[in-house]
Design a protein around this motif. Sequence first.
Motif, PDB file in Angstrom:
ATOM      1  N   CYS A 187       0.843  -1.199   0.000  1.00  5.66           N
ATOM      2  CA  CYS A 187       0.000   0.000   0.000  1.00  5.66           C
ATOM      3  C   CYS A 187       0.878   1.249   0.000  1.00  5.66           C
ATOM      4  CB  CYS A 187      -0.899  -0.016   1.239  1.00  5.66           C
ATOM      5  SG  CYS A 187      -1.828   1.512   1.473  1.00  5.66           S
ATOM      6  N   ARG A 188       0.548   2.211  -0.873  1.00  8.48           N
ATOM      7  CA  ARG A 188       1.378   3.412  -0.989  1.00  8.48           C
ATOM      8  C   ARG A 188       0.700   4.660  -0.398  1.00  8.48           C
ATOM      9  NH1 ARG A 188       4.576   4.133  -6.383  1.00  8.48           N
ATOM     10  NH2 ARG A 188       5.747   5.454  -4.947  1.00  8.48           N
ATOM     11  N   CYS A 189      -0.224   4.428   0.532  1.00  8.60           N
ATOM     12  CA  CYS A 189      -0.904   5.570   1.170  1.00  8.60           C
ATOM     13  C   CYS A 189       0.099   6.607   1.689  1.00  8.60           C
ATOM     14  CB  CYS A 189      -1.750   5.103   2.350  1.00  8.60           C
ATOM     15  SG  CYS A 189      -3.385   4.520   1.911  1.00  8.60           S
ATOM     16  N   ILE A 239       1.349   8.669  -1.091  1.00  7.65           N
ATOM     17  CA  ILE A 239       0.267   9.508  -1.639  1.00  7.65           C
ATOM     18  C   ILE A 239       0.021  10.715  -0.739  1.00  7.65           C
ATOM     19  CG2 ILE A 239      -2.248   9.532  -2.025  1.00  7.65           C
ATOM     20  CD1 ILE A 239      -1.818   6.585  -3.071  1.00  7.65           C
ATOM     21  N   CYS A 286      -0.129   3.220  -7.612  1.00  4.07           N
ATOM     22  CA  CYS A 286      -0.074   2.098  -6.667  1.00  4.07           C
ATOM     23  C   CYS A 286      -0.480   0.828  -7.415  1.00  4.07           C
ATOM     24  CB  CYS A 286      -1.028   2.336  -5.495  1.00  4.07           C
ATOM     25  SG  CYS A 286      -1.248   0.864  -4.473  1.00  4.07           S
ATOM     26  N   LEU A 329      -1.797  -1.788  -6.485  1.00  4.64           N
ATOM     27  CA  LEU A 329      -3.036  -2.421  -6.032  1.00  4.64           C
ATOM     28  C   LEU A 329      -4.288  -1.636  -6.431  1.00  4.64           C
ATOM     29  CD1 LEU A 329      -2.043  -3.480  -2.379  1.00  4.64           C
ATOM     30  CD2 LEU A 329      -1.539  -4.598  -4.540  1.00  4.64           C
ATOM     31  N   PHE A 330      -4.107  -0.406  -6.883  1.00  6.27           N
ATOM     32  CA  PHE A 330      -5.237   0.496  -7.156  1.00  6.27           C
ATOM     33  C   PHE A 330      -6.218  -0.105  -8.170  1.00  6.27           C
ATOM     34  CE2 PHE A 330      -7.160   3.880  -9.743  1.00  6.27           C
ATOM     35  CZ  PHE A 330      -7.816   4.610  -8.756  1.00  6.27           C
ATOM     36  N   CYS A 340      -7.312  -3.399  -4.514  1.00  2.00           N
ATOM     37  CA  CYS A 340      -7.832  -2.377  -3.595  1.00  2.00           C
ATOM     38  C   CYS A 340      -8.943  -1.564  -4.258  1.00  2.00           C
ATOM     39  CB  CYS A 340      -6.683  -1.463  -3.171  1.00  2.00           C
ATOM     40  SG  CYS A 340      -7.197  -0.218  -1.972  1.00  2.00           S
ATOM     41  N   VAL A 392      -7.575  -1.744   0.875  1.00  3.77           N
ATOM     42  CA  VAL A 392      -6.346  -2.250   1.487  1.00  3.77           C
ATOM     43  C   VAL A 392      -5.742  -1.180   2.398  1.00  3.77           C
ATOM     44  CG1 VAL A 392      -3.991  -3.070   1.017  1.00  3.77           C
ATOM     45  CG2 VAL A 392      -5.893  -3.832  -0.427  1.00  3.77           C
ATOM     46  N   GLY A 393      -5.953   0.074   2.049  1.00  5.89           N
ATOM     47  CA  GLY A 393      -5.396   1.166   2.848  1.00  5.89           C
ATOM     48  C   GLY A 393      -6.438   2.227   3.162  1.00  5.89           C
ATOM     49  N   MET A 439      -8.298   4.546   0.541  1.00  3.38           N
ATOM     50  CA  MET A 439      -9.396   4.008  -0.267  1.00  3.38           C
ATOM     51  C   MET A 439     -10.662   3.877   0.568  1.00  3.38           C
ATOM     52  SD  MET A 439     -10.174   3.105  -3.339  1.00  3.38           S
ATOM     53  CE  MET A 439      -8.988   2.356  -4.458  1.00  3.38           C
ATOM     54  N   CYS A 489      -7.368   8.036  -2.865  1.00  4.80           N
ATOM     55  CA  CYS A 489      -7.565   6.824  -3.681  1.00  4.80           C
ATOM     56  C   CYS A 489      -9.039   6.638  -4.016  1.00  4.80           C
ATOM     57  CB  CYS A 489      -7.018   5.594  -2.953  1.00  4.80           C
ATOM     58  SG  CYS A 489      -5.234   5.680  -2.708  1.00  4.80           S
TER      59      CYS A 489
END
Length: 352
Positions: free
Chosen positions: A301-303, A306, A316, A318-319, A323, A329-330, A333, A340
């Motif tokens: 996760c790149r929260c 971001i 990301c 997973l976007f 996710c 996932v984070g 989102m 996200c």
Amino acid sequence: MAEAKKRTALDIIRSYDGPKIRIMEVCGTHTHEIFRQGIRQILPPQVDVISGPGCPVCVTPVGYIDQAIWLALEKGVTICTFGDLVRVPGSTMSLADARSQGGHVEIVYSPLDAYDYAKAHPDEDVVFLSVGFETTTPPSCLAVKQAVADGMTNFSLLTANKTMPMAYEAMKDSADAFLYPGHVDAVMGTRSGEAMLKEGVSGVVAGFTAKELLTAFAVILVKFPQGKPFFKNCYPRVVKAEGSPAAQALIKEVMEPCDSEWRGLGVIPQSGLQLRPAFAVCDARKKYGVPAMEGRANPACRCGDILQGKCTPPQCPLFGKVCTPEHPVGACMVSHEGACSAYYLYGGNLHE
Ligand code: SF4
């Protein structure tokens, strides 16, 4: 001779041919309104809008979610919280998962709802998850004052309240100009933006309607090419220079500054608020001996990036695949203010 037609904010934005500029919006509501009103779609390619740490649920660290789960499952307290926080993943589970394991989690719409719940259920120990910025802190303070005045012993806060000025300071090299959050400044006034100006950091206070947002962008795009730092309050119908003295006094009476951990940014000194000793009876950390918890986010996760404007949600891996708003996932989102979820809902940055 016919009078020259006055250029509108839209004209200024559409015809911008100045240097490349990165504008950081620091408010979850701005994130969504800029998308929803189609403003991103009309910005010229050299105008990059990035999201900063302005979504209260998103900046709340994983360890805090773990502490809330610990309180629900190990101490048997009733957790009262805004709905968004229930679905934010902790290190091993979310509060929704804790609820399915027998934890008592109540959704409320304000701290005063939590206070009302505690008053109506004197046999339950109630903890309100107090997160958010200067806008949401005064109601938490009010609930605590009321509980203390009533002599209630079953109501407390797990605080993760944050304040913006030190976050601006931490992010000041991430953008060419800030779009400051109008509702935070409605409470705190314009002094943080003015202080940033003295450090050479540009920004404007922005409202939330299409007209207010277009005006804010137009002011930035007129002033930026002039090469001098600038600050302007583009939301004067709501934001006064002094803010709300009553709300500020309430915060000051009940809470005091403390170091605070922000998801993605780490611990920022003096960027949080905790209850003053006089209100310790309502401090869940002291009352239940809540241990410090480091928290582990999903490593993919790149929260964190971001929230610092280092990448956009579509970058990301997973976007939109693993996710989604249904299976987040984070935190970014989960929250309806998260970047996200905004990108997912409104289709991504057209310039990418
Ligand atoms: S898309 Fe999901 S996993 Fe990726 S940064 Fe956003 S919240 Fe985290």
